[in-house]
Design a protein around this motif. Structure first.
Motif, PDB file in Angstrom:
ATOM      1  N   THR A  36       0.845  -1.196   0.000  1.00 10.39           N
ATOM      2  CA  THR A  36       0.000   0.000   0.000  1.00 10.39           C
ATOM      3  C   THR A  36       0.878   1.243   0.000  1.00 10.39           C
ATOM      4  N   THR A  37       0.596   2.141  -0.916  1.00 15.08           N
ATOM      5  CA  THR A  37       1.369   3.387  -1.005  1.00 15.08           C
ATOM      6  C   THR A  37       0.542   4.563  -0.498  1.00 15.08           C
ATOM      7  N   ILE A  38       1.237   5.619  -0.153  1.00 15.38           N
ATOM      8  CA  ILE A  38       0.573   6.856   0.246  1.00 15.38           C
ATOM      9  C   ILE A  38      -0.291   7.360  -0.910  1.00 15.38           C
ATOM     10  N   ARG A  39       0.219   7.233  -2.111  1.00 13.79           N
ATOM     11  CA  ARG A  39      -0.523   7.666  -3.302  1.00 13.79           C
ATOM     12  C   ARG A  39      -1.836   6.879  -3.432  1.00 13.79           C
ATOM     13  N   SER A  48      -5.453  14.763  -1.624  1.00  7.69           N
ATOM     14  CA  SER A  48      -4.101  14.877  -2.164  1.00  7.69           C
ATOM     15  C   SER A  48      -3.113  14.058  -1.334  1.00  7.69           C
ATOM     16  N   VAL A  49      -1.990  13.760  -1.941  1.00  9.11           N
ATOM     17  CA  VAL A  49      -0.914  13.059  -1.228  1.00  9.11           C
ATOM     18  C   VAL A  49      -0.460  13.899  -0.036  1.00  9.11           C
ATOM     19  N   GLY A  50      -0.374  15.201  -0.236  1.00  9.56           N
ATOM     20  CA  GLY A  50       0.023  16.096   0.851  1.00  9.56           C
ATOM     21  C   GLY A  50      -0.930  16.032   2.030  1.00  9.56           C
ATOM     22  N   ARG A  51      -2.222  15.902   1.743  1.00  7.55           N
ATOM     23  CA  ARG A  51      -3.214  15.816   2.823  1.00  7.55           C
ATOM     24  C   ARG A  51      -3.031  14.520   3.603  1.00  7.55           C
ATOM     25  N   ASP A  57       3.033   9.570   8.168  1.00  8.76           N
ATOM     26  CA  ASP A  57       3.580   8.617   7.200  1.00  8.76           C
ATOM     27  C   ASP A  57       2.851   7.281   7.371  1.00  8.76           C
ATOM     28  N   LYS A  58       3.218   6.294   6.568  1.00 11.06           N
ATOM     29  CA  LYS A  58       2.506   5.012   6.614  1.00 11.06           C
ATOM     30  C   LYS A  58       2.530   4.380   7.996  1.00 11.06           C
ATOM     31  N   ASP A  59       3.644   4.479   8.688  1.00 10.10           N
ATOM     32  CA  ASP A  59       3.739   3.882  10.025  1.00 10.10           C
ATOM     33  C   ASP A  59       2.740   4.531  10.987  1.00 10.10           C
ATOM     34  N   VAL A  60       2.650   5.845  10.957  1.00  9.57           N
ATOM     35  CA  VAL A  60       1.718   6.567  11.825  1.00  9.57           C
ATOM     36  C   VAL A  60       0.279   6.216  11.449  1.00  9.57           C
ATOM     37  N   ILE A  61       0.007   6.151  10.163  1.00 11.64           N
ATOM     38  CA  ILE A  61      -1.339   5.806   9.709  1.00 11.64           C
ATOM     39  C   ILE A  61      -1.705   4.388  10.137  1.00 11.64           C
TER      40      ILE A  61
END
Length: 79
Positions: A36-39, A48-51, A57-61
């Motif tokens: 799974t990517t941020i995109r 948006s990716v910025g949002r 980051d992925k770990d925090v999410i």
């Protein structure tokens, strides 16, 4: 009046973050954390990716997903 505007923005921000965490959770379960990517999260949450990165980051999410799942298990609302 200013207070209402701030609360409205805060509520919208929270709803967007909830949508991001929800999209990430679905993608993590479906494709796995590594794939799974941020995109992809941004695309699924329609932001948006910025949002997404403003949430973390992925770990925090992933940690936020675990927090959500634990809360749902405790409340009996996990499906």
């Amino acid at each position: 009046m200013v207070s209402e505007h701030v609360q409205s923005r805060s509520g919208k921000r929270q709803k967007t973050e909830d949508r991001i965490i929800g999209a990430a959770a679905e993608l993590f379960l479906k494709h796995g954390f590594k794939a799974t990517t941020i995109r992809a999260i941004a695309r699924a949450a329609e932001v948006s990716v910025g949002r997404v990165m403003s949430v973390g980051d992925k770990d925090v999410i992933l940690v936020r997903c675990f927090d959500r799942w634990i809360g749902q298990l405790q409340n009996g609302t996990y499906t």
